[in-house]
Design a protein around this motif. Structure first.
Motif, PDB file in Angstrom:
ATOM      1  N   PHE A 280      48.921  43.617  37.707  1.00 37.43           N
ATOM      2  CA  PHE A 280      48.434  44.923  37.262  1.00 37.43           C
ATOM      3  C   PHE A 280      47.088  44.727  36.568  1.00 37.43           C
ATOM      4  N   VAL A 281      46.029  45.314  37.140  1.00 39.98           N
ATOM      5  CA  VAL A 281      44.657  45.150  36.642  1.00 39.98           C
ATOM      6  C   VAL A 281      44.052  46.521  36.360  1.00 39.98           C
ATOM      7  N   VAL A 282      43.384  46.663  35.215  1.00 39.89           N
ATOM      8  CA  VAL A 282      42.674  47.891  34.868  1.00 39.89           C
ATOM      9  C   VAL A 282      41.278  47.524  34.399  1.00 39.89           C
ATOM     10  N   ILE A 283      40.281  48.235  34.912  1.00 35.39           N
ATOM     11  CA  ILE A 283      38.927  48.066  34.395  1.00 35.39           C
ATOM     12  C   ILE A 283      38.361  49.435  34.035  1.00 35.39           C
ATOM     13  N   ALA A 284      37.471  49.440  33.076  1.00 38.48           N
ATOM     14  CA  ALA A 284      36.708  50.647  32.768  1.00 38.48           C
ATOM     15  C   ALA A 284      35.541  50.699  33.739  1.00 38.48           C
ATOM     16  N   GLY A 285      35.416  51.810  34.459  1.00 42.15           N
ATOM     17  CA  GLY A 285      34.380  51.925  35.467  1.00 42.15           C
ATOM     18  C   GLY A 285      34.965  51.820  36.859  1.00 42.15           C
ATOM     19  N   ALA A 286      34.113  51.908  37.856  1.00 38.08           N
ATOM     20  CA  ALA A 286      34.532  51.837  39.254  1.00 38.08           C
ATOM     21  C   ALA A 286      33.974  50.575  39.894  1.00 38.08           C
ATOM     22  N   PRO A 287      34.802  49.793  40.576  1.00 34.60           N
ATOM     23  CA  PRO A 287      34.306  48.614  41.291  1.00 34.60           C
ATOM     24  C   PRO A 287      33.406  49.018  42.447  1.00 34.60           C
ATOM     25  N   SER A 288      32.748  48.044  43.021  1.00 36.03           N
ATOM     26  CA  SER A 288      31.916  48.304  44.188  1.00 36.03           C
ATOM     27  C   SER A 288      32.801  48.565  45.398  1.00 36.03           C
ATOM     28  N   ALA A 289      32.196  49.124  46.445  1.00 33.34           N
ATOM     29  CA  ALA A 289      32.930  49.395  47.677  1.00 33.34           C
ATOM     30  C   ALA A 289      33.488  48.109  48.274  1.00 33.34           C
ATOM     31  N   SER A 290      32.730  47.020  48.170  1.00 30.75           N
ATOM     32  CA  SER A 290      33.208  45.752  48.725  1.00 30.75           C
ATOM     33  C   SER A 290      34.397  45.217  47.935  1.00 30.75           C
ATOM     34  N   GLN A 291      34.422  45.418  46.617  1.00 29.35           N
ATOM     35  CA  GLN A 291      35.552  44.967  45.808  1.00 29.35           C
ATOM     36  C   GLN A 291      36.799  45.793  46.070  1.00 29.35           C
ATOM     37  N   LEU A 292      36.612  47.075  46.374  1.00 28.53           N
ATOM     38  CA  LEU A 292      37.744  47.953  46.672  1.00 28.53           C
ATOM     39  C   LEU A 292      38.229  47.821  48.109  1.00 28.53           C
ATOM     40  N   GLY A 293      37.411  47.269  48.972  1.00 28.66           N
ATOM     41  CA  GLY A 293      37.700  47.260  50.394  1.00 28.66           C
ATOM     42  C   GLY A 293      38.635  46.156  50.836  1.00 28.66           C
ATOM     43  N   ALA A 294      38.572  45.832  52.128  1.00 29.65           N
ATOM     44  CA  ALA A 294      39.463  44.836  52.707  1.00 29.65           C
ATOM     45  C   ALA A 294      38.708  43.628  53.242  1.00 29.65           C
ATOM     46  N   GLY A 295      37.404  43.566  53.000  1.00 32.01           N
ATOM     47  CA  GLY A 295      36.604  42.466  53.518  1.00 32.01           C
ATOM     48  C   GLY A 295      36.388  41.363  52.497  1.00 32.01           C
TER      49      GLY A 295
END
Length: 305
Positions: A280-295
């Motif tokens: 379970f991981v929580v960060i303040a802010g939004a990760p980049s598209a590459s970090q959220l993606g599947a690549g």
């Protein structure tokens, strides 16, 4: 190596050869399967420290943005151990430790919630400490088949006067869809925004759920849910305004599993979803598209290496 990686080579080969693959199996990317006239040889790949989930989670944000990383490894008694980002204590109730984890290159086991009232929870902090007065992103690995539905994650508090509030909740519906709800009204249960995905995750395989809740001075966007690195089709109801109570008390906690707060987003169940949970991981802010993606570089792909 995780327990999945410890399977005997020939048994793993037979299983992979005989079982149709539906959806995604995170560890498959690390295996090669050489088929000959006399049988199969399955070879496990090496674990590179720079591309593991631990490496990806550590590099997800600056130290100032890291809010929570609960690895679900048992500490003492029924407690899951301290937060890996902030070293804050967590407590548990009724959970079972030792399930095979979601990650190929980690010896950390997962935990199982097998009772509706089971949960683990962080220590109490202010909402500002948890970063909930601004954009926040939540990651969680889950695995199971229970169609009873139930709560996965909550950010909740106990307020003065004995009332309790759950301001942000992620749960599974009875059909296996991810729902995200957030209260924005004062003292009410029905002023909330709810987003529900179309994808069904009840297939007994590990899935990485990521939820981005954008809350800034100028923008309040509907929750965006990623399942296994793919933004899931979703329906959103309600006005999007994320509310974090301005109570000066230090009484907000993250919960995984059960939380029975009396005032919750519309539709949110109070009891836990029955299944396995990991990382379970929580960060303040939004990760980049590459970090959220599947690549390459994503948290989802990092489970493979």
């Amino acid at each position: 190596m995780s327990r999945r990686a410890a399977l005997p080579v020939l048994a793993a080969a037979a299983l992979l050869a005989a079982t149709p693959i539906i959806g995604s199996l995170p560890s498959l990317a690390l295996f090669t399967d050489s088929v000959t006239a006399t049988g199969n040889t399955v070879t496990g790949g090496a674990c590179a420290s720079t591309t593991t989930f631990a490496g990806a989670a550590t590099g997800l944000a600056t130290s100032a943005n890291r809010e929570v990383w609960q690895r679900m490894a048992q500490g003492s008694g029924n407690n899951p151990g301290a937060d890996a980002f902030q070293s804050r204590p967590w407590t548990g109730s009724g959970v079972v430790f030792g399930a095979a984890g979601a990650l190929y290159c980690s010896d950390d086991a997962a935990l199982t919630i097998d009772g509706a009232s089971d949960s683990i929870s962080s220590d109490a902090q202010t909402y500002a400490t948890w970063g909930a007065n601004s954009t926040v992103t939540v990651f969680l690995w889950i695995r199971g088949t229970s169609t009873a539905g139930g709560r996965l994650v909550s950010l909740a508090e106990g307020a003065s006067g004995g009332s309790t509030y759950a301001e942000r909740v992620v749960w599974l519906t009875t059909g296996g869809q991810i729902s995200v709800g957030s209260r924005y009204g004062s003292g009410t249960t029905n002023s909330s925004v709810t987003t529900t995905t179309a994808v069904d995750v009840l297939d007994a395989r590990w899935h990485l759920i990521a939820v981005v809740m954008t809350n800034t001075a100028t923008t309040n966007a509907a929750p965006v849910v990623h399942v296994d690195g793919v933004a899931a089709d979703a329906t959103t109801t309600g006005t999007v305004t994320y509310r974090a109570r301005s109570s000066s008390g230090t009484n907000a906690r993250w919960y995984v599993g059960d939380n029975n707060a009396g005032r919750v987003p519309t539709g949110a169940p109070s009891s836990a979803w029955l299944g396995d949970y990991d990382e379970f991981v929580v960060i303040a802010g939004a990760p980049s598209a590459s970090q959220l993606g599947a690549g390459a570089g994503s948290l989802y792909r990092a489970a493979d290496s």
